[in-house]
Design a protein around this motif. Structure first.
Motif, PDB file in Angstrom:
ATOM      1  N   LEU A 380       0.833  -1.211   0.000  1.00 29.42           N
ATOM      2  CA  LEU A 380       0.000   0.000   0.000  1.00 29.42           C
ATOM      3  C   LEU A 380       0.866   1.258   0.000  1.00 29.42           C
ATOM      4  O   LEU A 380       0.479   2.292  -0.557  1.00 29.42           O
ATOM      5  CB  LEU A 380      -0.945  -0.019   1.197  1.00 29.42           C
ATOM      6  CG  LEU A 380      -2.012  -1.123   1.144  1.00 29.42           C
ATOM      7  CD1 LEU A 380      -2.790  -1.187   2.451  1.00 29.42           C
ATOM      8  CD2 LEU A 380      -2.964  -0.905  -0.033  1.00 29.42           C
ATOM      9  N   THR A 381       2.038   1.184   0.603  1.00 30.92           N
ATOM     10  CA  THR A 381       2.982   2.310   0.541  1.00 30.92           C
ATOM     11  C   THR A 381       3.446   2.527  -0.889  1.00 30.92           C
ATOM     12  O   THR A 381       3.596   3.680  -1.346  1.00 30.92           O
ATOM     13  CB  THR A 381       4.190   2.041   1.460  1.00 30.92           C
ATOM     14  OG1 THR A 381       3.740   1.910   2.807  1.00 30.92           O
ATOM     15  CG2 THR A 381       5.200   3.181   1.379  1.00 30.92           C
ATOM     16  N   THR A 382       3.663   1.443  -1.619  1.00 26.69           N
ATOM     17  CA  THR A 382       4.046   1.553  -3.031  1.00 26.69           C
ATOM     18  C   THR A 382       2.939   2.210  -3.847  1.00 26.69           C
ATOM     19  O   THR A 382       3.212   3.062  -4.708  1.00 26.69           O
ATOM     20  CB  THR A 382       4.355   0.153  -3.605  1.00 26.69           C
ATOM     21  OG1 THR A 382       5.458  -0.408  -2.886  1.00 26.69           O
ATOM     22  CG2 THR A 382       4.694   0.232  -5.086  1.00 26.69           C
ATOM     23  N   VAL A 383       1.690   1.835  -3.585  1.00 26.24           N
ATOM     24  CA  VAL A 383       0.554   2.446  -4.288  1.00 26.24           C
ATOM     25  C   VAL A 383       0.517   3.948  -4.000  1.00 26.24           C
ATOM     26  O   VAL A 383       0.362   4.773  -4.911  1.00 26.24           O
ATOM     27  CB  VAL A 383      -0.771   1.773  -3.879  1.00 26.24           C
ATOM     28  CG1 VAL A 383      -1.954   2.525  -4.483  1.00 26.24           C
ATOM     29  CG2 VAL A 383      -0.789   0.314  -4.324  1.00 26.24           C
ATOM     30  N   ALA A 384       0.677   4.316  -2.723  1.00 23.46           N
ATOM     31  CA  ALA A 384       0.671   5.740  -2.361  1.00 23.46           C
ATOM     32  C   ALA A 384       1.826   6.476  -3.026  1.00 23.46           C
ATOM     33  O   ALA A 384       1.686   7.622  -3.474  1.00 23.46           O
ATOM     34  CB  ALA A 384       0.746   5.897  -0.847  1.00 23.46           C
ATOM     35  N   GLY A 385       2.987   5.824  -3.119  1.00 28.57           N
ATOM     36  CA  GLY A 385       4.134   6.455  -3.762  1.00 28.57           C
ATOM     37  C   GLY A 385       3.875   6.765  -5.221  1.00 28.57           C
ATOM     38  O   GLY A 385       4.287   7.817  -5.730  1.00 28.57           O
ATOM     39  N   ASP A 386       3.185   5.858  -5.910  1.00 27.28           N
ATOM     40  CA  ASP A 386       2.856   6.120  -7.308  1.00 27.28           C
ATOM     41  C   ASP A 386       1.873   7.273  -7.425  1.00 27.28           C
ATOM     42  O   ASP A 386       1.961   8.090  -8.348  1.00 27.28           O
ATOM     43  CB  ASP A 386       2.273   4.859  -7.948  1.00 27.28           C
ATOM     44  CG  ASP A 386       2.131   4.986  -9.454  1.00 27.28           C
ATOM     45  OD1 ASP A 386       3.166   4.991 -10.143  1.00 27.28           O
ATOM     46  OD2 ASP A 386       0.982   5.105  -9.941  1.00 27.28           O
ATOM     47  N   MET A 387       0.932   7.358  -6.481  1.00 28.37           N
ATOM     48  CA  MET A 387      -0.013   8.479  -6.471  1.00 28.37           C
ATOM     49  C   MET A 387       0.730   9.805  -6.348  1.00 28.37           C
ATOM     50  O   MET A 387       0.431  10.773  -7.052  1.00 28.37           O
ATOM     51  CB  MET A 387      -1.001   8.326  -5.317  1.00 28.37           C
ATOM     52  CG  MET A 387      -1.995   7.200  -5.482  1.00 28.37           C
ATOM     53  SD  MET A 387      -3.132   7.110  -4.064  1.00 28.37           S
ATOM     54  CE  MET A 387      -4.289   5.869  -4.645  1.00 28.37           C
ATOM     55  N   ILE A 388       1.704   9.844  -5.448  1.00 29.98           N
ATOM     56  CA  ILE A 388       2.468  11.074  -5.233  1.00 29.98           C
ATOM     57  C   ILE A 388       3.256  11.437  -6.493  1.00 29.98           C
ATOM     58  O   ILE A 388       3.245  12.582  -6.952  1.00 29.98           O
ATOM     59  CB  ILE A 388       3.418  10.908  -4.031  1.00 29.98           C
ATOM     60  CG1 ILE A 388       2.633  10.663  -2.746  1.00 29.98           C
ATOM     61  CG2 ILE A 388       4.306  12.140  -3.882  1.00 29.98           C
ATOM     62  CD1 ILE A 388       3.479  10.171  -1.587  1.00 29.98           C
ATOM     63  N   TYR A 460      -1.330   8.221   6.064  1.00 24.25           N
ATOM     64  CA  TYR A 460      -0.453   7.246   6.726  1.00 24.25           C
ATOM     65  C   TYR A 460       0.574   6.691   5.741  1.00 24.25           C
ATOM     66  O   TYR A 460       1.775   6.597   6.059  1.00 24.25           O
ATOM     67  CB  TYR A 460      -1.308   6.117   7.298  1.00 24.25           C
ATOM     68  CG  TYR A 460      -0.534   5.008   7.973  1.00 24.25           C
ATOM     69  CD1 TYR A 460      -0.193   5.086   9.313  1.00 24.25           C
ATOM     70  CD2 TYR A 460      -0.162   3.872   7.261  1.00 24.25           C
ATOM     71  CE1 TYR A 460       0.520   4.054   9.940  1.00 24.25           C
ATOM     72  CE2 TYR A 460       0.544   2.838   7.868  1.00 24.25           C
ATOM     73  CZ  TYR A 460       0.883   2.935   9.205  1.00 24.25           C
ATOM     74  OH  TYR A 460       1.578   1.923   9.815  1.00 24.25           O
ATOM     75  N   PHE A 461       0.107   6.342   4.538  1.00 27.17           N
ATOM     76  CA  PHE A 461       1.025   5.747   3.562  1.00 27.17           C
ATOM     77  C   PHE A 461       1.833   6.813   2.819  1.00 27.17           C
ATOM     78  O   PHE A 461       2.932   6.522   2.339  1.00 27.17           O
ATOM     79  CB  PHE A 461       0.248   4.849   2.606  1.00 27.17           C
ATOM     80  CG  PHE A 461      -0.315   3.629   3.288  1.00 27.17           C
ATOM     81  CD1 PHE A 461       0.524   2.610   3.695  1.00 27.17           C
ATOM     82  CD2 PHE A 461      -1.669   3.523   3.560  1.00 27.17           C
ATOM     83  CE1 PHE A 461       0.029   1.494   4.353  1.00 27.17           C
ATOM     84  CE2 PHE A 461      -2.179   2.406   4.213  1.00 27.17           C
ATOM     85  CZ  PHE A 461      -1.339   1.391   4.626  1.00 27.17           C
ATOM     86  N   VAL A 462       1.320   8.038   2.725  1.00 30.23           N
ATOM     87  CA  VAL A 462       2.146   9.133   2.210  1.00 30.23           C
ATOM     88  C   VAL A 462       3.317   9.382   3.159  1.00 30.23           C
ATOM     89  O   VAL A 462       4.468   9.527   2.735  1.00 30.23           O
ATOM     90  CB  VAL A 462       1.308  10.417   2.042  1.00 30.23           C
ATOM     91  CG1 VAL A 462       2.217  11.622   1.762  1.00 30.23           C
ATOM     92  CG2 VAL A 462       0.296  10.262   0.910  1.00 30.23           C
ATOM     93  N   ALA A 463       3.015   9.409   4.463  1.00 29.42           N
ATOM     94  CA  ALA A 463       4.079   9.618   5.454  1.00 29.42           C
ATOM     95  C   ALA A 463       5.126   8.516   5.377  1.00 29.42           C
ATOM     96  O   ALA A 463       6.332   8.773   5.531  1.00 29.42           O
ATOM     97  CB  ALA A 463       3.481   9.685   6.856  1.00 29.42           C
ATOM     98  N   ALA A 464       4.689   7.286   5.124  1.00 24.80           N
ATOM     99  CA  ALA A 464       5.650   6.180   4.979  1.00 24.80           C
ATOM    100  C   ALA A 464       6.612   6.450   3.822  1.00 24.80           C
ATOM    101  O   ALA A 464       7.815   6.171   3.917  1.00 24.80           O
ATOM    102  CB  ALA A 464       4.897   4.869   4.760  1.00 24.80           C
ATOM    103  N   ASN A 465       6.099   7.016   2.725  1.00 23.53           N
ATOM    104  CA  ASN A 465       6.961   7.384   1.601  1.00 23.53           C
ATOM    105  C   ASN A 465       7.915   8.510   1.972  1.00 23.53           C
ATOM    106  O   ASN A 465       9.081   8.513   1.564  1.00 23.53           O
ATOM    107  CB  ASN A 465       6.091   7.809   0.406  1.00 23.53           C
ATOM    108  CG  ASN A 465       5.586   6.637  -0.404  1.00 23.53           C
ATOM    109  OD1 ASN A 465       6.267   6.139  -1.291  1.00 23.53           O
ATOM    110  ND2 ASN A 465       4.378   6.190  -0.084  1.00 23.53           N
ATOM    111  N   ILE A 466       7.419   9.468   2.741  1.00 23.55           N
ATOM    112  CA  ILE A 466       8.260  10.604   3.140  1.00 23.55           C
ATOM    113  C   ILE A 466       9.462  10.113   3.933  1.00 23.55           C
ATOM    114  O   ILE A 466      10.606  10.568   3.733  1.00 23.55           O
ATOM    115  CB  ILE A 466       7.434  11.617   3.956  1.00 23.55           C
ATOM    116  CG1 ILE A 466       6.379  12.287   3.057  1.00 23.55           C
ATOM    117  CG2 ILE A 466       8.334  12.664   4.606  1.00 23.55           C
ATOM    118  CD1 ILE A 466       5.391  13.168   3.806  1.00 23.55           C
TER     119      ILE A 466
END
Length: 705
Positions: A380-388, A460-466
């Motif tokens: 899910l962190t990977t999915v959020a990273g692609d969104m960003i 939550y998952f955006v922060a994980a990418n940060i």
């Protein structure tokens, strides 16, 4: 035969695509025909209670028309019947009710099998005044207004914008008097234009009807347009909060606001809707349509939690002010079983991680997904990273499946290895399970779009990418704000760590965002506020003055239990701000501080800065004409032959001092209001020029005829 009654009927039927086929004068009947592909239809319409429809029915039936004999109705009743028939009102309301039930069930089903959804009101304001109904109730109560209205519902990330939009739809379903045109706007990787987005929504929701007909019923007020997530459309240029770039989009909305039209936009708080430019735009259009601005605040624990659970939480070391500012966590604590609740509050510092572990473990069991909590988080962190990276918050299901297959192959293979060889599925099977994850939302079924189920989860998952990328840099508020919201319930150390990671990004955002996000994370403004202004922010237990505040203006901001170190504050203006709770001011001001048009208890700061009223009054008596000219030039600038503005926001007049103090300008505005040269329109934040006093205005400005 020609009468106003017949002409009105003809006008109504023509709008729905019918043609006047024949008039039967002796029978007092008119016949309207409509050709839809293979079928020819005829409406036999009586013009009086004694009309004879037999011959018209026989004639047109013999000609091959499918005939319907209508009852004698008034034009208004006729129009209503055509509307119900053409728009399939009953079936659309049934579909919307199913969508509402699916949406609400998705919110609570992941928490407990017997959990029941309930919309809970948060504190809110309407055009700056505290609301007493509910945000949805405020909208529905105004739908009968004969004027067009633009409803702007604003809230921070995760504070219930989409729930409020659905609640409006739910109320309209129950009333059955209006038909909602409801859409959850998702900005995919393309850059949409509002007009095309709205027309596309019309075509998708009413595929058998002409867009012109649907637009006419929007104007008539029968179709209420509800667009959730308007801010998703605002990121089509780098200058997302630059009013000049976004004004054409607002002008397009204004073109739809005629007749009795009602348009509801939900949006996160954005700088686009603040400042002089937007306020002036809204005031310039005030005679064309009304703007109703609803701001949703932080939730109240008393409203969300039953008494026993509230007392249990208060007995812990949980930082209630920060940790429970999220409706998502409040729903979790409200709905989970008792044993899970006790475990959640045993270690308050782990509340967020317990929430996600609870949901992900339930998901593993629900989908028989052989994937542990940490692996699910990784995907899910990977999915959020692609969104960003690609700048979207919702995408087609196939895209998400392909993304998981391409970028998460190791996690998928590890999951496959845990299945017995005789039951082992393929990779696509696992990727599709991820696309059906409980933390991903599929409520917008027509477009088959997928995004995170709410902004708290997204954050939550955006922060994980940060934290994964030491060089992370992105000024897109659609990702920054959810990340901040997801970290508010964490420990002060963790909040400070997130702020340190996003500081460089915040330097590229408007000052309102930077101040708001910093305050929410560390409870202080630890950078200078200089030569700028912030509007509409809510500060709760925040420390001001750790760094210099100079030539800065706070407009319509709320301060609750804040601390002001006056030694570092000079030439600051608080205009129409609200002061509640135990605010404290210490030290001697470094320079003038002006508190103008305040609400609540502002004595704490007035006592600290001293009484400035007398010196202001003395000065006004000596230069009142210059001050009045300065104020009126905001409406009629020097060098312009004609008046430029009928309305002006008070904040814009008091800013850009031109050599005058803000309190002097503010008092001059009040003096001009007393003299009737300026008027107060519906919005107390504005003043309006009284054209009946134009000769006197010319005299003050020194303008010739």
């Amino acid at each position: 035969m020609d009468s106003p009654f017949k002409r009105k009927l003809e006008e109504i039927y023509q709008r729905y695509g019918f043609e006047l086929a024949k008039v039967y004068e002796p029978e007092d009947v008119v016949v309207f025909t409509l050709k839809t592909g293979y079928f020819d239809n005829a409406d036999i319409v009586p013009l009086s209670a004694n009309a004879n429809t037999k011959k018209p029915f026989e004639d047109f039936s013999a000609s091959g028309y499918a005939c319907t004999v209508r009852s004698f109705l008034s034009p208004e009743q006729t129009e209503n019947e055509l509307f119900k028939g053409f728009f399939s009102v009953s079936s659309i309301l049934d579909r919307l009710e199913k969508d509402y039930n699916q949406f609400t069930n998705n919110i609570v089903k992941s928490l407990a099998e017997d959990a029941r959804y309930e919309y809970i009101n948060a504190p809110y304001s309407v055009n700056g005044k505290s609301g007493i109904k509910s945000p949805a109730g405020e909208v529905v109560a105004r739908l009968n207004s004969p004027r067009p209205i633009l409803f702007l519902i604003e809230a921070a990330a995760g504070f219930g914008k989409t729930c409020t939009a659905y609640e409006i739809v739910h109320k309209l379903i129950q009333e059955k008097s209006y038909l909602p045109l409801f859409s959850e706007l998702s900005r995919n990787r393309k850059a949409p234009i509002f007009r095309y987005v709205l027309l596309d929504e019309i075509d998708r929701k009413f595929p058998t009807l002409s867009s012109r007909l649907v637009q006419s019923e929007i104007v008539n007020g029968r179709v209420v347009t509800i667009l959730d997530g308007f801010d998703e459309l605002l990121r089509k240029t780098d200058e997302v909060d630059d009013f000049e770039n976004q004004e054409p989009m607002l002008e397009t909305i204004g073109q739809f606001l005629t007749g009795k039209a009602k348009i509801v936009l939900t949006t996160r708080r954005t700088v686009l809707f603040e400042g002089d430019a937007f306020h002036t735009w809204a005031a310039d259009h005030s005679e064309e349509f009304e703007l109703v601005r609803i701001r949703i605040g932080e939730p109240s624990l008393v409203d969300w939690l039953p008494e026993d659970r509230l007392k249990a939480i208060q007995a812990t070391s949980l930082d209630i002010r920060n940790s429970l500012a999220s409706p998502v966590l409040l729903s979790y604590l409200r709905c989970i079983p008792h044993d899970k609740f006790q475990a959640a509050i045993e270690s308050p510092q782990d509340l967020v991680e317990r929430y996600f572990s609870f949901l992900l473990e339930r998901e593993r069991v629900r989908q028989d997904l052989q994937m542990n909590v940490e692996t699910q988080k990784s995907i899910l962190t990977t999915v959020a990273g692609d969104m960003i990276t690609c700048g979207y918050t919702s995408e087609q299901r196939d895209y998400i499946v392909d993304l998981v297959l391409k970028n998460c192959i190791q996690e998928i293979e590890e999951a496959l290895a845990r299945y017995p060889s005789s039951e082992r599925p393929d990779k696509e099977f696992i990727a599709n399970k991820i696309a059906s994850h409980a933390l991903l939302d599929r409520s917008n079924k027509e477009e088959n779009k997928i995004g995170f189920i709410n902004e708290f989860v997204l954050g939550y998952f955006v922060a994980a990418n940060i934290f994964q990328d030491k060089e992370w840099l992105n000024d897109d508020v659609r990702f920054l704000e959810p990340a901040v919201a997801s970290y508010r319930p964490r420990t002060p150390i963790e909040r400070r760590e997130l702020l340190d990671r996003i500081r460089q990004s915040l330097d590229f955002t408007p000052i309102s965002y930077k101040a708001d996000f910093t305050a929410r994370l560390i409870g202080a403004i630890d950078f200078p506020l200089q030569s700028d202004e912030a509007e509409g922010l809510e500060f709760d237990a925040i420390k001001f003055g750790q760094k210099e505040i100079a030539s800065f203006q706070f407009n319509d901001c709320t301060f609750r239990s804040c601390e002001f170190a006056l030694d570092n504050i000079s030439y600051a203006t608080f205009l129409n701000c609200k002061f509640y709770g135990d605010n404290v001011a210490t030290g001697i001001p470094a320079g003038p501080i002006y508190v103008l048009g305040e609400i609540g208890d502002s004595e704490f700061i007035k006592n600290a800065i001293g009484n400035i009223g007398h010196s202001a009054a003395d000065n006004l008596s000596n230069q009142s004409n210059l001050l009045q000219r300065h104020v009126l030039e905001k409406f009629w600038p020097v060098g312009r032959e004609k008046l430029m503005h009928k309305h002006r926001p008070i904040s814009g007049i008091c800013n850009g001092h031109g050599g005058f103090r803000p309190d002097e300008i503010f008092e001059s505005i009040h003096e001009l209001k007393k003299r009737g040269i300026l008027l107060q329109p519906n919005n107390a934040s504005f003043v309006e020029l009284n054209f009946d006093r134009l000769p006197e205005i010319r005299q003050i400005l020194g303008r010739t005829q």
